[in-house]
Design a protein around this motif. Sequence first.
Motif, PDB file in Angstrom:
ATOM      1  N   CYS A  35     -16.831 -22.219  54.112  1.00  0.00           N
ATOM      2  CA  CYS A  35     -15.458 -21.690  54.300  1.00  0.00           C
ATOM      3  C   CYS A  35     -14.412 -22.773  54.109  1.00  0.00           C
ATOM      4  O   CYS A  35     -13.548 -22.959  54.960  1.00  0.00           O
ATOM      5  CB  CYS A  35     -15.337 -21.069  55.687  1.00  0.00           C
ATOM      6  N   ARG A  38     -12.286 -23.622  48.306  1.00  0.00           N
ATOM      7  CA  ARG A  38     -12.538 -22.606  47.284  1.00  0.00           C
ATOM      8  C   ARG A  38     -12.825 -21.226  47.900  1.00  0.00           C
ATOM      9  O   ARG A  38     -12.533 -20.200  47.290  1.00  0.00           O
ATOM     10  CB  ARG A  38     -13.710 -23.041  46.420  1.00  0.00           C
ATOM     11  N   ASP A  61     -20.665 -21.214  58.326  1.00  0.00           N
ATOM     12  CA  ASP A  61     -20.300 -22.592  57.948  1.00  0.00           C
ATOM     13  C   ASP A  61     -20.942 -23.535  58.964  1.00  0.00           C
ATOM     14  O   ASP A  61     -21.327 -23.119  60.065  1.00  0.00           O
ATOM     15  CB  ASP A  61     -18.762 -22.756  57.967  1.00  0.00           C
ATOM     16  N   THR A  62     -21.062 -24.800  58.593  1.00  0.00           N
ATOM     17  CA  THR A  62     -21.529 -25.810  59.554  1.00  0.00           C
ATOM     18  C   THR A  62     -20.403 -26.209  60.506  1.00  0.00           C
ATOM     19  O   THR A  62     -20.668 -26.779  61.562  1.00  0.00           O
ATOM     20  CB  THR A  62     -21.993 -27.087  58.810  1.00  0.00           C
ATOM     21  N   ALA A  87     -24.152 -22.313  60.473  1.00  0.00           N
ATOM     22  CA  ALA A  87     -25.103 -22.335  59.355  1.00  0.00           C
ATOM     23  C   ALA A  87     -26.541 -22.077  59.811  1.00  0.00           C
ATOM     24  O   ALA A  87     -27.316 -21.437  59.096  1.00  0.00           O
ATOM     25  CB  ALA A  87     -25.003 -23.672  58.638  1.00  0.00           C
ATOM     26  N   THR A 105     -20.146 -20.645  48.769  1.00  0.00           N
ATOM     27  CA  THR A 105     -19.046 -21.584  48.460  1.00  0.00           C
ATOM     28  C   THR A 105     -19.184 -22.873  49.293  1.00  0.00           C
ATOM     29  O   THR A 105     -18.203 -23.407  49.796  1.00  0.00           O
ATOM     30  CB  THR A 105     -17.671 -20.916  48.715  1.00  0.00           C
ATOM     31  N   PRO A 107     -20.661 -27.010  49.545  1.00  0.00           N
ATOM     32  CA  PRO A 107     -20.831 -28.094  48.561  1.00  0.00           C
ATOM     33  C   PRO A 107     -22.066 -27.830  47.688  1.00  0.00           C
ATOM     34  O   PRO A 107     -23.032 -27.173  48.115  1.00  0.00           O
ATOM     35  CB  PRO A 107     -20.991 -29.334  49.438  1.00  0.00           C
ATOM     36  N   ASP A 108     -22.029 -28.375  46.471  1.00  0.00           N
ATOM     37  CA  ASP A 108     -22.933 -27.969  45.393  1.00  0.00           C
ATOM     38  C   ASP A 108     -24.436 -28.036  45.725  1.00  0.00           C
ATOM     39  O   ASP A 108     -25.183 -27.104  45.433  1.00  0.00           O
ATOM     40  CB  ASP A 108     -22.661 -28.838  44.158  1.00  0.00           C
ATOM     41  N   HIS A 111     -26.022 -25.128  47.713  1.00  0.00           N
ATOM     42  CA  HIS A 111     -26.054 -23.746  47.212  1.00  0.00           C
ATOM     43  C   HIS A 111     -27.477 -23.189  47.221  1.00  0.00           C
ATOM     44  O   HIS A 111     -27.716 -22.052  47.630  1.00  0.00           O
ATOM     45  CB  HIS A 111     -25.545 -23.669  45.770  1.00  0.00           C
ATOM     46  N   GLU A 128     -20.552 -20.050  43.554  1.00  0.00           N
ATOM     47  CA  GLU A 128     -19.633 -20.916  42.833  1.00  0.00           C
ATOM     48  C   GLU A 128     -20.434 -21.824  41.899  1.00  0.00           C
ATOM     49  O   GLU A 128     -21.625 -22.053  42.088  1.00  0.00           O
ATOM     50  CB  GLU A 128     -18.822 -21.773  43.825  1.00  0.00           C
ATOM     51  N   PRO A 130     -21.142 -25.655  40.423  1.00  0.00           N
ATOM     52  CA  PRO A 130     -22.337 -25.532  39.609  1.00  0.00           C
ATOM     53  C   PRO A 130     -23.393 -24.771  40.396  1.00  0.00           C
ATOM     54  O   PRO A 130     -23.442 -24.887  41.624  1.00  0.00           O
ATOM     55  CB  PRO A 130     -22.756 -26.989  39.416  1.00  0.00           C
ATOM     56  N   THR A 155     -19.849 -17.890  39.104  1.00  0.00           N
ATOM     57  CA  THR A 155     -18.434 -17.567  38.845  1.00  0.00           C
ATOM     58  C   THR A 155     -17.779 -18.615  37.938  1.00  0.00           C
ATOM     59  O   THR A 155     -17.029 -19.470  38.392  1.00  0.00           O
ATOM     60  CB  THR A 155     -17.660 -17.418  40.174  1.00  0.00           C
ATOM     61  N   ASN A 157     -15.125 -19.153  36.156  1.00  0.00           N
ATOM     62  CA  ASN A 157     -13.759 -18.648  35.978  1.00  0.00           C
ATOM     63  C   ASN A 157     -13.096 -19.158  34.700  1.00  0.00           C
ATOM     64  O   ASN A 157     -12.226 -18.504  34.157  1.00  0.00           O
ATOM     65  CB  ASN A 157     -12.902 -19.012  37.199  1.00  0.00           C
ATOM     66  N   TYR A 158     -13.528 -20.343  34.206  1.00  0.00           N
ATOM     67  CA  TYR A 158     -12.863 -20.889  33.008  1.00  0.00           C
ATOM     68  C   TYR A 158     -12.979 -19.941  31.820  1.00  0.00           C
ATOM     69  O   TYR A 158     -12.113 -19.892  30.964  1.00  0.00           O
ATOM     70  CB  TYR A 158     -13.469 -22.248  32.617  1.00  0.00           C
ATOM     71  N   ARG A 199     -13.816 -37.372  48.113  1.00  0.00           N
ATOM     72  CA  ARG A 199     -14.459 -36.276  48.855  1.00  0.00           C
ATOM     73  C   ARG A 199     -15.978 -36.348  48.725  1.00  0.00           C
ATOM     74  O   ARG A 199     -16.517 -37.288  48.153  1.00  0.00           O
ATOM     75  CB  ARG A 199     -13.959 -34.944  48.282  1.00  0.00           C
ATOM     76  N   TRP A 200     -16.700 -35.294  49.206  1.00  0.00           N
ATOM     77  CA  TRP A 200     -18.163 -35.262  49.102  1.00  0.00           C
ATOM     78  C   TRP A 200     -18.608 -35.373  47.647  1.00  0.00           C
ATOM     79  O   TRP A 200     -19.726 -35.792  47.359  1.00  0.00           O
ATOM     80  CB  TRP A 200     -18.760 -34.024  49.776  1.00  0.00           C
TER      81      TRP A 200
HETATM   82  N1  LIG Z   1     -14.726 -22.575  40.052  1.00  0.00           N
HETATM   83  C1  LIG Z   1     -13.851 -23.480  40.393  1.00  0.00           C
HETATM   84  O1  LIG Z   1     -12.905 -23.700  39.671  1.00  0.00           O
HETATM   85  C2  LIG Z   1     -14.029 -24.249  41.683  1.00  0.00           C
HETATM   86  C3  LIG Z   1     -12.944 -24.938  42.239  1.00  0.00           C
HETATM   87  C4  LIG Z   1     -13.157 -25.640  43.421  1.00  0.00           C
HETATM   88  C5  LIG Z   1     -14.417 -25.661  44.003  1.00  0.00           C
HETATM   89  N2  LIG Z   1     -15.450 -24.986  43.438  1.00  0.00           N
HETATM   90  C6  LIG Z   1     -16.787 -24.990  44.053  1.00  0.00           C
HETATM   91  O2  LIG Z   1     -16.699 -24.358  45.326  1.00  0.00           O
HETATM   92  C7  LIG Z   1     -17.647 -24.930  46.218  1.00  0.00           C
HETATM   93  C8  LIG Z   1     -16.931 -25.371  47.488  1.00  0.00           C
HETATM   94  O3  LIG Z   1     -16.020 -26.413  47.185  1.00  0.00           O
HETATM   95  P1  LIG Z   1     -14.741 -26.677  48.093  1.00  0.00           P
HETATM   96  O4  LIG Z   1     -13.767 -27.415  47.260  1.00  0.00           O
HETATM   97  O5  LIG Z   1     -14.343 -25.416  48.757  1.00  0.00           O
HETATM   98  O6  LIG Z   1     -15.345 -27.696  49.190  1.00  0.00           O
HETATM   99  P2  LIG Z   1     -14.855 -27.883  50.704  1.00  0.00           P
HETATM  100  O7  LIG Z   1     -15.372 -29.189  51.137  1.00  0.00           O
HETATM  101  O8  LIG Z   1     -13.407 -27.603  50.807  1.00  0.00           O
HETATM  102  O9  LIG Z   1     -15.607 -26.701  51.493  1.00  0.00           O
HETATM  103  C9  LIG Z   1     -17.003 -26.668  51.691  1.00  0.00           C
HETATM  104  C10 LIG Z   1     -17.282 -25.881  52.964  1.00  0.00           C
HETATM  105  O10 LIG Z   1     -18.708 -25.781  53.122  1.00  0.00           O
HETATM  106  C11 LIG Z   1     -19.040 -26.151  54.465  1.00  0.00           C
HETATM  107  N3  LIG Z   1     -20.405 -26.703  54.470  1.00  0.00           N
HETATM  108  C12 LIG Z   1     -20.790 -27.973  54.218  1.00  0.00           C
HETATM  109  N4  LIG Z   1     -22.132 -28.060  54.285  1.00  0.00           N
HETATM  110  C13 LIG Z   1     -22.590 -26.829  54.578  1.00  0.00           C
HETATM  111  C14 LIG Z   1     -23.906 -26.286  54.770  1.00  0.00           C
HETATM  112  N5  LIG Z   1     -24.995 -27.021  54.630  1.00  0.00           N
HETATM  113  N6  LIG Z   1     -23.997 -24.977  55.095  1.00  0.00           N
HETATM  114  C15 LIG Z   1     -22.889 -24.201  55.225  1.00  0.00           C
HETATM  115  N7  LIG Z   1     -21.634 -24.654  55.051  1.00  0.00           N
HETATM  116  C16 LIG Z   1     -21.493 -25.957  54.714  1.00  0.00           C
HETATM  117  C17 LIG Z   1     -17.986 -27.155  54.875  1.00  0.00           C
HETATM  118  O11 LIG Z   1     -17.861 -27.247  56.276  1.00  0.00           O
HETATM  119  C18 LIG Z   1     -16.748 -26.553  54.217  1.00  0.00           C
HETATM  120  O12 LIG Z   1     -16.131 -25.611  55.060  1.00  0.00           O
HETATM  121  C19 LIG Z   1     -18.310 -26.070  45.461  1.00  0.00           C
HETATM  122  O13 LIG Z   1     -19.531 -25.635  44.930  1.00  0.00           O
HETATM  123  C20 LIG Z   1     -17.343 -26.370  44.346  1.00  0.00           C
HETATM  124  O14 LIG Z   1     -17.979 -26.900  43.209  1.00  0.00           O
HETATM  125  C21 LIG Z   1     -15.253 -24.265  42.295  1.00  0.00           C
END
Ligand SMILES: NC(=O)c1ccc[n+]([C@@H]2O[C@H](COP(=O)([O-])OP(=O)(O)OC[C@H]3O[C@@H](n4cnc5c(N)ncnc54)[C@H](O)[C@@H]3O)[C@@H](O)[C@H]2O)c1
Length: 476
Positions: A35, A38, A61-62, A87, A105, A107-108, A111, A128, A130, A155, A157-158, A199-200
């Motif tokens: 949460c 993205r 979420d964690t 989580a 959504t 971190p990568d 997923h 999301e 990758p 997703t 989106n591009y 960031r991460w």
């Molecule tokens: N398509 C796009 O254009 C686009 C744009 C931005 C981000 N993204 C993707 O969206 C995803 C999220 O990115 P973001 O920018 O929102 O990151 P973010 O750091 O803002 O959010 C990640 C969330 O995941 C939670 N989290 C972390 N580890 C977790 C776990 N093990 N289990 C459950 N929740 C966990 C975190 O607490 C946080 O709330 C990524 O995969 C990123 O690549 C895609």
Amino acid sequence: MAGLVGGAAAAAASLQPVPAQAAAARRRTFVQVGCGSRARMFQDAIWGPHKATSRLAAICDTNPGRLAYAARRATEAGAPAPKTYLAADFARMLSDHRPDAVIVTTPDAFHVDYIVRALDAGIDVITEKPMTTDAAKAQAILDAVKRSGRHVRVTFNYRYAPFRTQVKEMLMAGEIGDVLSVDFTWLLNTVHGADYFRRWHSNKAISGGLMVHKATHHFDLVNWWLSDVPATVDAKGKRQFYTPETARRMGLSGPHQRCRTCPEKDKCNFYLDIAADPGLKALYVDNERYDGYFRDQCVWRPEISIEDTMNVIVGYEGGATLSYSLNAFNAWEGYHVAFNGTKGRLEHSVVEQAYVAGATMAQGASDEDAVTTRIVPLRGAPRPIKVRTGEGGHGGGDAVMLADLFDPAAPEDPLLRAADERAGACSILIGIAANQCFKTGKEVKIADLVTGLRRPDLPPMPSHSQPVPMPPRVVR
Ligand SMILES: NC(=O)c1ccc[n+]([C@@H]2O[C@H](COP(=O)([O-])OP(=O)(O)OC[C@H]3O[C@@H](n4cnc5c(N)ncnc54)[C@H](O)[C@@H]3O)[C@@H](O)[C@H]2O)c1
């Protein structure tokens, strides 16, 4: 839902317009894990334009602070607050709600765990990009799809940005004949580009590096634009700008831990005041106490494990070649792509506005005159194309994709923009192969990375065996 399952059968099922009452009766239930920044795009779509057909029953979420923030945002949007789960209780969330799909959504690198568990529970997934970050994780997803018979939607989106869709249409129409090679340069500037190093994303074990995290979009675009799949990858990558050495050359004594506590914040023009932006504060600063995650780590830290300069050569199964570069410390943000075809060259460029992820601004926005496309025949004058534009995030792509994803009456898409796990894998495997090349210096064959990867559904393109028109004679 056309977008969720993707492919011809799903698209056919969505051809008939659905009356409003029937759509409400078939309101789809979603749950979401992760949460952060993205996640809000999906939440806002479900609580806003797609509320008649979709509902977000639960979030996971964690970080309990970010869960509470998302629930508050639901109430502010006039939607029922989703039930919140930590989580560790993901499985319970699935059994409590039996959703139509899980939206991933996190971190990568995280997923895969949620994708595989949802599929094995018999539930579809929207993830999301990758899709994941290494070959073993990609294999786990391909195997889980096969085992479960459920669907993954990635997703991308591009693909949906109107000007990129327009490029695909021109290539499909044979405007430049069949494409033999592609030159693609993507530039990230020192605002958005630097942000990956705070960031991460700066930890390769979590993001796969920019070759996976960022370039997955670009490799997917080329795969889709060409309607082809990659066969071989050669690459070189290095980190030479975001280093302690550069900080010292700029007159700093750092690196330090993070911007908020940095003793040199007045001297460092890479300083980011995350507390000053309401979006960044609410998402990250206010919730640091739960997980110790700092969103503003120093971009000069020695422990950063991702590259900032990458060059890749991809050989496609159909014979085309791609020359690609990604640079994260550039003077401007955007890209140039050029397709070299048997009838001429299609050139397409975008200059994007500066962006900081999670802040209160649209990502990937560009001014109308910052998008250019032209066709240059083998012999003759270049022909400028009036570009198709859109509103909102990612050049207008987000809104179009969300409609395709959440609207049960979405029309059939002749461009097959809805991507599944096969397209998700084809794009990340180029980046994963490139990461391997960075270490070994040797070419990587995509077929050696995973087994059982079937060709994605892609629209037909001009073939390499069609007659090629003789270009006009050059008059001297
Ligand atoms: N398509 C796009 O254009 C686009 C744009 C931005 C981000 N993204 C993707 O969206 C995803 C999220 O990115 P973001 O920018 O929102 O990151 P973010 O750091 O803002 O959010 C990640 C969330 O995941 C939670 N989290 C972390 N580890 C977790 C776990 N093990 N289990 C459950 N929740 C966990 C975190 O607490 C946080 O709330 C990524 O995969 C990123 O690549 C895609």
